[in-house]
Design a protein around this motif. Structure first.
Motif, PDB file in Angstrom:
ATOM      1  N   PRO C 282      13.063  22.055  19.314  1.00  0.00           N
ATOM      2  CA  PRO C 282      12.961  21.488  17.961  1.00  0.00           C
ATOM      3  C   PRO C 282      12.602  22.511  16.890  1.00  0.00           C
ATOM      4  CG  PRO C 282      11.800  20.133  19.543  1.00  0.00           C
ATOM      5  CD  PRO C 282      12.210  21.371  20.271  1.00  0.00           C
ATOM      6  N   ASN C 283      12.084  23.690  17.265  1.00  0.00           N
ATOM      7  CA  ASN C 283      11.763  24.685  16.252  1.00  0.00           C
ATOM      8  C   ASN C 283      12.742  25.846  16.239  1.00  0.00           C
ATOM      9  OD1 ASN C 283       9.282  23.546  15.118  1.00  0.00           O
ATOM     10  ND2 ASN C 283       8.511  23.839  17.183  1.00  0.00           N
ATOM     11  N   GLY C 284      13.913  25.661  16.828  1.00  0.00           N
ATOM     12  CA  GLY C 284      14.897  26.739  16.846  1.00  0.00           C
ATOM     13  C   GLY C 284      14.665  27.687  18.008  1.00  0.00           C
ATOM     14  N   LEU C 285      15.586  28.659  18.178  1.00  0.00           N
ATOM     15  CA  LEU C 285      15.529  29.536  19.350  1.00  0.00           C
ATOM     16  C   LEU C 285      14.219  30.312  19.425  1.00  0.00           C
ATOM     17  CD1 LEU C 285      19.168  30.990  19.320  1.00  0.00           C
ATOM     18  CD2 LEU C 285      18.186  29.380  20.963  1.00  0.00           C
ATOM     19  N   LEU C 286      13.875  31.026  18.358  1.00  0.00           N
ATOM     20  CA  LEU C 286      12.663  31.849  18.387  1.00  0.00           C
ATOM     21  C   LEU C 286      11.625  31.363  17.384  1.00  0.00           C
ATOM     22  CD1 LEU C 286      14.179  35.456  18.672  1.00  0.00           C
ATOM     23  CD2 LEU C 286      13.458  33.922  20.491  1.00  0.00           C
ATOM     24  N   GLY C 287      11.798  30.165  16.893  1.00  0.00           N
ATOM     25  CA  GLY C 287      10.873  29.673  15.881  1.00  0.00           C
ATOM     26  C   GLY C 287       9.638  29.050  16.504  1.00  0.00           C
ATOM     27  N   ARG C 288       8.604  28.945  15.691  1.00  0.00           N
ATOM     28  CA  ARG C 288       7.397  28.267  16.133  1.00  0.00           C
ATOM     29  C   ARG C 288       7.093  27.167  15.137  1.00  0.00           C
ATOM     30  NH1 ARG C 288       3.679  33.257  17.012  1.00  0.00           N
ATOM     31  NH2 ARG C 288       5.349  34.104  15.749  1.00  0.00           N
ATOM     32  N   VAL C 408      14.521  11.098  15.001  1.00  0.00           N
ATOM     33  CA  VAL C 408      13.376  10.742  14.153  1.00  0.00           C
ATOM     34  C   VAL C 408      12.084  11.423  14.568  1.00  0.00           C
ATOM     35  CG1 VAL C 408      14.220   8.568  13.250  1.00  0.00           C
ATOM     36  CG2 VAL C 408      13.010   8.609  15.433  1.00  0.00           C
ATOM     37  N   ARG C 409      12.040  12.020  15.755  1.00  0.00           N
ATOM     38  CA  ARG C 409      10.796  12.699  16.124  1.00  0.00           C
ATOM     39  C   ARG C 409      10.688  14.058  15.433  1.00  0.00           C
ATOM     40  NH1 ARG C 409      11.660  16.077  20.824  1.00  0.00           N
ATOM     41  NH2 ARG C 409      13.904  16.200  21.129  1.00  0.00           N
ATOM     42  N   LEU C 410      11.797  14.551  14.886  1.00  0.00           N
ATOM     43  CA  LEU C 410      11.737  15.804  14.147  1.00  0.00           C
ATOM     44  C   LEU C 410      11.208  15.538  12.741  1.00  0.00           C
ATOM     45  CD1 LEU C 410      15.186  17.258  15.136  1.00  0.00           C
ATOM     46  CD2 LEU C 410      12.972  18.014  15.931  1.00  0.00           C
ATOM     47  N   VAL C 413      12.181  19.862   7.226  1.00  0.00           N
ATOM     48  CA  VAL C 413      13.418  20.607   7.055  1.00  0.00           C
ATOM     49  C   VAL C 413      14.327  20.464   8.278  1.00  0.00           C
ATOM     50  CG1 VAL C 413      14.384  22.885   6.636  1.00  0.00           C
ATOM     51  CG2 VAL C 413      12.227  22.247   5.583  1.00  0.00           C
ATOM     52  N   TYR C 414      13.736  20.435   9.467  1.00  0.00           N
ATOM     53  CA  TYR C 414      14.557  20.343  10.674  1.00  0.00           C
ATOM     54  C   TYR C 414      15.322  19.020  10.723  1.00  0.00           C
ATOM     55  CZ  TYR C 414      12.468  24.575  12.511  1.00  0.00           C
ATOM     56  OH  TYR C 414      12.083  25.863  12.690  1.00  0.00           O
ATOM     57  N   LEU C 415      14.625  17.949  10.366  1.00  0.00           N
ATOM     58  CA  LEU C 415      15.300  16.651  10.334  1.00  0.00           C
ATOM     59  C   LEU C 415      16.416  16.668   9.295  1.00  0.00           C
ATOM     60  CD1 LEU C 415      15.543  13.669  11.070  1.00  0.00           C
ATOM     61  CD2 LEU C 415      13.808  13.176   9.371  1.00  0.00           C
ATOM     62  N   ALA C 416      16.093  17.213   8.123  1.00  0.00           N
ATOM     63  CA  ALA C 416      17.084  17.280   7.053  1.00  0.00           C
ATOM     64  C   ALA C 416      18.313  18.060   7.526  1.00  0.00           C
ATOM     65  CB  ALA C 416      16.462  17.938   5.821  1.00  0.00           C
ATOM     66  N   MET C 417      18.076  19.144   8.268  1.00  0.00           N
ATOM     67  CA  MET C 417      19.184  19.971   8.731  1.00  0.00           C
ATOM     68  C   MET C 417      20.030  19.243   9.774  1.00  0.00           C
ATOM     69  SD  MET C 417      19.613  22.728   7.246  1.00  0.00           S
ATOM     70  CE  MET C 417      18.896  22.555   5.654  1.00  0.00           C
ATOM     71  N   LEU C 418      19.389  18.460  10.626  1.00  0.00           N
ATOM     72  CA  LEU C 418      20.160  17.719  11.628  1.00  0.00           C
ATOM     73  C   LEU C 418      21.026  16.660  10.969  1.00  0.00           C
ATOM     74  CD1 LEU C 418      18.357  16.990  14.980  1.00  0.00           C
ATOM     75  CD2 LEU C 418      20.470  18.194  14.523  1.00  0.00           C
ATOM     76  N   THR C 419      20.494  16.035   9.932  1.00  0.00           N
ATOM     77  CA  THR C 419      21.316  15.050   9.230  1.00  0.00           C
ATOM     78  C   THR C 419      22.492  15.754   8.566  1.00  0.00           C
ATOM     79  OG1 THR C 419      19.913  15.225   7.286  1.00  0.00           O
ATOM     80  CG2 THR C 419      19.412  13.448   8.791  1.00  0.00           C
ATOM     81  N   LEU C 420      22.228  16.943   8.033  1.00  0.00           N
ATOM     82  CA  LEU C 420      23.310  17.722   7.435  1.00  0.00           C
ATOM     83  C   LEU C 420      24.356  18.052   8.501  1.00  0.00           C
ATOM     84  CD1 LEU C 420      24.522  19.414   5.117  1.00  0.00           C
ATOM     85  CD2 LEU C 420      23.122  21.307   5.879  1.00  0.00           C
ATOM     86  N   ALA C 421      23.868  18.452   9.678  1.00  0.00           N
ATOM     87  CA  ALA C 421      24.788  18.812  10.764  1.00  0.00           C
ATOM     88  C   ALA C 421      25.665  17.625  11.118  1.00  0.00           C
ATOM     89  CB  ALA C 421      23.995  19.258  11.978  1.00  0.00           C
ATOM     90  N   LEU C 505      10.131   2.208  14.294  1.00  0.00           N
ATOM     91  CA  LEU C 505      10.215   1.883  12.873  1.00  0.00           C
ATOM     92  C   LEU C 505      11.175   2.829  12.159  1.00  0.00           C
ATOM     93  CD1 LEU C 505       6.448   1.180  12.196  1.00  0.00           C
ATOM     94  CD2 LEU C 505       8.305  -0.432  11.820  1.00  0.00           C
ATOM     95  N   ARG C 506      11.027   4.123  12.454  1.00  0.00           N
ATOM     96  CA  ARG C 506      11.886   5.101  11.781  1.00  0.00           C
ATOM     97  C   ARG C 506      13.339   4.941  12.206  1.00  0.00           C
ATOM     98  NH1 ARG C 506       7.727  10.008  12.288  1.00  0.00           N
ATOM     99  NH2 ARG C 506       6.480   9.529  10.434  1.00  0.00           N
TER     100      ARG C 506
END
Lengths: 246, 233, 613
Positions: C282-288, C408-410, C413-421, C505-506
């Motif tokens: 959920p935080n990307g390859l090398l992200g934290r 919805v567990r994200l 920005v990550y959630l926003a990016m997945l919706t964009l994807a 709910l989400r």
């Protein structure tokens, strides 16, 4: 059987032990204080009991049923309510709506669409608000409340779940001295009248020793003393921890 | 060199500090003593500009810093060591020190990594270790060393003794005493009275955001009732 | 095999180009925590400025290098101006407002570029040395691409040295990890932020100028570049440079081989890769996980029932809208139809962003799905208009419930990016699956049948569906469900501690918003008589985002006001001036600065005038 029985509870974060091998019991109608210096593990302990955190090992038995691995929603449904050290409330709602929200959840009315939420369980919410002396501020936005009032609203939210066990994390922090007495007095009354069990943390020692039936002392995650207030007060190790070890 | 006059601070909605006043002289060590949540950290944060005082005045070395930004206050020579230490976790010991480095000041022998490693020998052995892989005691040493790299005239130390083993505490006491010998003033926030008693000259007791008592450490040491009321069980 | 080797090299070359843009974005995000939508505009400016410089210089390699560096320097300067004039004023604003402000910049830069360089694509005449190629495994491979392959790792190395071997770099890393502590140690962050912005913008400009020999400078490259850069930064992990390089390699190679093996799905591939990476990490390859700096509770205004005046005003508007066909001409009626559809579209996004607390950059996915579902139901299934509209609710609704349950567990920005994807996947399928969707040509001739054939009749149906839909959403938000959703957003801990389940709910809010947006899309398909891939495009997602933020997230009337204001402003500007993007962009930026709570929010504040909400 005790209402709550904690056995060998453990939790560590990145190798640092926050709660180490903690065991204690709590009965209905009893008020138990959990004290200890900063970083002793009090808030972690609360989070473990209410399901906000999951223990590494150990058991949390509520009337004999192990709740250690349940999510917070389920633990609440079994009658465990809590308040947080930093009040957790719904800031986009009024005081009354905060309590109504908790009542809606308890009456399992979340998925009911027939009426607006603000019309549901109004009377019941007002009764609870009157108990914590917040009835006159029912229409106000919680965002503008004084800190002590937030704590009261949070208590009303917790009570809306009709709990058997109430966990209060620093219920009187940020309140004036007389208000502290009133709030703890209310908690005591609930313990007596409803046979509620209360576990609370508190920094004000007057409050702790005035209200608690028993006191647990934590230091660096471990239980170092337990017993009635007078005995704990005389305990040399407790005194050392509070005044610092040479 | 530092004077705090009737400062009020609100933490969100909570009135955290009420009319707090005290002063700190050059080379002096003052300890703010109180229980958890009494307002010690809030006081230090207000001094370094991480929280804003809603009223009152804070003057440091003749500059009114009540509304100044943190970095300006730090540049005037007020160092801050936070309670959580806040070591940069991905930066090595040497890099953490580099962040703290500021130009030298008149009258203060400039701190260098070598001088600091002499003061905290543990750190010398782990120059290239990232902050995240240090123990609590080591992080505490590094946090103090990092602040000293700014050659401060006064240092705010927030509960440095918290969670430290006795042998580390001894090192800490030695280091703070060494600072005082350099003429650096120290404002210590503590709940550990015995630790404070080893280094401080004056004390102020703080409870529910108010200064309840102030005096010398000898006076406080002699008055068990006072200690018990504000610190003990 | 030889062919594969060349594809591999092509992939590496495009990875380098991708990395240059993404590196700048990730460095800027790491320190300032601003999601800079205008980063693609800087890339575009780099290309245009590069063109202007390079066409005036002798066509020798040395001069080329100098010209590219000059373009990078000029872009860096523009970046600093952008930071000083716009971003510095919105650092404290919520994430989405920063995004909105930078989107305003995107619009302004588009028109400014058009005014300076004109509408035509500008390509560089390539001298012999740029056209040279080398023989690799029996195939001819452009020498310039070999040079690009080397540039990526070189820039990575240079950035690494800059960040690890200079004091400035150490300060930047310190600020990335703990801004407050860095300030308390005497570091002036304003200078640091400006410098970081210059670096990031310079990298984007460098990438833009370097892209010239391979592609011409054009006015569409800004959005495509920023979306690719976002994808890479998110896959690599926000703020991680090595992660960005790895992700660039992944995407570069995926594109190079994708075009060989699944030529029809190249666009989908990239976003499927991103979705897959995010679901596993959920935080990307090398992200934290982002450092907890903003866990302090935000105080949001209380939502109360509308005052009586507002109710009467709303009713008056509705009556006016109902009688409109009796006096309005066809143009006004079509504007009104668009406005009405926009209301439902915006209201559906508001459910997610407002009470749901879930930012979405890809809300057009549901709009597009609804439009295509309706169109295909008519074209393939011979369905009636009403049945087609039912399909426009059900298809996106079902997709939203499945997709929602996973994402919805994200958060943030990550959630926003997945919706964009997801929106990009829908768009790409519509674009590339010719056989089903007609591809770029879309599906035409979708006029409402039967009694709906008359313009007023269809208008009234639109009004009934969209206003009715918006009222249903409003009702749901005032019901226990909406409150519980808001409770989950306000304080997840507290919501759980009173027995609410945030995930279901989400997910339910996701499904509701998806179905409503789909309905808006279905009605839109009939109103326009056609569907195109653009219905699921980024532009449309941004429209919805702007409408909601413009109106105000924390009011119930916000999306309605925002939809009317934005659609109205858009249509008027489109008629009145050719520089409508510039003016719209400027208006958005000024609004973000002056009314961060949106039009409805600001009106409420004015209405209350100091009284307690």
């Amino acid at each position: 059987m005790s209402l709550l029985e904690v056995r060998n509870l453990r939790k560590s974060f990145g190798g640092v032990s926050a709660v180490a091998d903690l065991s204690f019991e709590l009965n209905s109608g009893e008020m138990l204080a959990l004290i200890g210096p900063n970083g002793a593990g009090k808030s972690t302990c609360f989070d473990l009991l209410s399901g906000q955190l999951r223990a590494d090992a150990g058991r949390v038995l509520l009337e004999g049923r192990d709740i250690a691995t349940l999510p917070p929603q389920s633990i609440w449904q079994l009658g465990v309510a809590r308040t947080f050290q930093v009040p957790a409330i719904f800031s986009s709602m009024t005081v009354r709506e905060n309590v109504q929200m908790a009542l809606i959840s308890r009456h399992r009315a979340v998925w009911r669409f027939s009426r607006p939420a603000s019309a549901l369980f109004r009377g019941e919410a007002d009764t609870l608000l009157a108990e914590v002396e917040m009835a006159r501020q029912a229409e106000r936005a919680v965002g503008v409340l004084a800190y002590g009032d937030l704590k009261r609203v949070e208590l009303a939210i917790a009570l809306a779940g009709s709990p058997r066990l109430l966990l209060m994390d620093e219920p009187t922090a940020g309140m004036a001295a007389d208000a502290r007495g009133a709030l703890i007095g209310l908690a005591r009354r609930l313990v007596r009248e409803r046979g509620l069990a209360v576990l609370f943390t508190e920094h004000d020692m007057e409050v702790v020793f005035g209200a608690a039936d028993r006191v647990l002392v934590l230091d660096r995650g471990a239980l170092i003393a337990a017993g009635d207030p007078a005995a704990v007060r005389e305990n040399q190790r407790v005194r050392d921890i509070y005044l610092g070890v040479e | 060199m530092l004077s705090v006059e009737q400062v009020n601070v609100f933490y969100g909605r909570a009135h955290a500090l009420h009319e707090v006043s005290f002063s700190l002289a050059r080379g002096e060590t003052l300890v703010l003593l109180g229980r958890n949540g009494a307002g010690k950290s809030t006081t230090l944060k207000a001094l370094i500009g991480l929280l804003r005082a809603t009223s009152g005045r804070i003057v440091f070395e003749g500059h009114d810093i009540t509304r100044s930004e943190s970095y300006r206050i730090a540049r005037l020579g007020l160092g801050y060591v936070p309670e959580e230490r806040r070591i940069f976790p991905d930066l090595t010991v040497a890099e953490n020190l580099l962040v703290g480095r500021r130009a030298q000041r008149d009258g203060i022998a400039p701190w260098t990594p070598e001088r600091l490693f002499a003061l905290f020998p543990n750190l010398a052995e782990m120059r290239d270790r990232p902050g995240a892989r240090m123990s609590g005691g080591e992080q505490q040493m590094l946090a103090i060393a990092r602040t000293l790299m700014g050659n401060p005239r006064a240092v705010l130390l927030d509960e440095p003794s918290e969670g430290l083993a006795p042998v580390i505490l001894d090192q800490l006491v030695a280091a703070i005493r060494a600072l005082r010998e350099q003429g650096v003033a120290v404002l210590l926030a503590e709940q550990n009275f015995r630790f404070a008693a080893r280094i401080a000259e004056r004390a102020a007791l703080i409870e529910t955001g108010r200064i309840a008592w102030s005096g010398t450490l000898q006076e406080l040491a002699a008055d068990g009732g006072l200690r018990g009321r504000y610190l003990g069980v | 095999m030889d062919f594969l080797a060349v594809q591999f090299l092509t992939g590496l070359a495009s990875a380098s180009s991708l990395f240059l843009v993404a590196a700048g974005l990730t460095v800027i995000f790491g320190v300032t925590r601003v999601v800079n939508f205008a980063h693609g505009s800087l890339f575009m400016l780099g290309a245009y400025i590069g063109w202007s410089i390079l066409t005036r210089l002798p066509r020798e390699p040395g001069w080329f290098a100098l010209g590219v560096l000059g373009a990078a320097g000029a872009t860096a300067l523009l970046g600093v101006m952008l930071e000083a004039i716009v971003l510095r004023r919105v650092y404290r604003a919520p994430e989405l407002f920063q995004l909105l402000a930078t989107f305003g910049v995107v619009l302004m830069v588009q028109d400014a570029t058009l005014a300076v360089w004109g509408p035509n694509d500008l390509s560089l005449a390539r001298p012999a040395w740029l056209r040279a190629s080398v023989a690799i495994a029996g195939q001819r491979f452009p020498a310039y691409d070999l040079f690009l392959i080397g540039i990526g790792p070189l820039v990575l190395l240079a950035l690494w040295l800059l960040l690890h071997r200079t004091r400035w770099g150490v300060l930047v890393r310190a600020a990335t990890q703990d801004r407050e502590m860095t300030a308390a140690l005497g570091v002036d962050q304003r200078l640091l932020f400006s410098a970081v912005f210059a670096l990031g913008a310079g990298l984007a400009g460098f990438g833009g100028a370097l892209s010239l020999p391979d592609q011409s400078a054009n006015l569409q490259m800004d959005l495509s570049a920023v979306v690719e850069a976002f994808v890479i930064v998110v896959i690599g992990g926000l703020g991680s440079l090595p992660g960005a390089y790895l992700a660039s390699l992944l995407i570069g190679l995926l594109q190079a081989f994708g075009i060989v093996f699944v030529p029809r799905a190249t666009l989908v591939l990239v976003f499927v890769a991103m979705a897959a990476v995010l679901l596993i990490r959920p935080n990307g390859l090398l992200g934290r996980p982002l450092a907890p700096g903003q866990i302090t509770q935000e105080i949001r205004p209380v939502i109360r029932a509308a005052p009586t005046t507002l109710k009467w005003l709303g009713l008056a508007c509705l009556v006016l809208a109902i009688v409109a066909p009796f006096f309005a001409g066809p143009f006004l009626l079509s504007v009104l139809t668009e406005c009405t559809i926009a209301i439902l579209f915006a209201a559906s996004l508001h459910v997610m962003m407002g009470p749901g607390g879930m930012p979405s950059f890809g809300h057009a996915a549901w709009f597009g799905l609804g439009a295509y579902a309706a169109a295909l139901a008519v074209e393939r299934g011979g369905a009636s208009t009403m049945v087609a509209l039912l399909a426009a609710v059900l298809v996106p609704g079902i997709f939203a419930i499945v997709f929602g349950w996973f994402v919805v567990r994200l958060a943030g920005v990550y959630l926003a990016m997945l919706t964009l994807a997801f929106a990009q996947v829908v768009w790409a399928i519509a674009f590339q699956w010719d056989a089903l969707t007609g591809g770029d040509n879309g599906i035409l001739g979708l006029w409402p049948g039967g009694w709906l054939r008359s313009a007023p009749a269809f208008y009234w149906l639109t009004l009934a569906i969209c206003v009715g839909g918006a009222l249903v959403l409003r009702r749901a938000m005032m019901a226990p469900f909406g409150y519980a959703l808001r409770a989950t957003r306000d304080s997840t801990r507290r919501a759980q501690a009173i027995g609410l389940d945030p995930r279901s709910l989400r997910a339910a809010a996701f499904a509701l918003a998806g179905a409503a947006a789909g309905l808006a899309g279905g009605v839109f398909a009939f109103a326009k008589g056609s569907v195109f891939p653009g219905y699921a495009g980024i532009g449309r997602s941004v429209d919805a985002l702007v409408m909601v933020l413009l109106g105000g997230v924390d009011t119930m009337a916000g999306p309605i006001v925002g939809a009317l204001a934005y659609t109205g402003l858009y249509d008027v500007l489109l008629l009145a001036t050719s520089q409508w993007r510039f003016i719209l962009g400027l208006a958005i930026i000024l609004l973000v600065m002056a009314f961060p709570e949106g039009i409805a929010g600001a009106t409420r504040r004015f209405w209350l005038r100091g009284r307690e909400a």
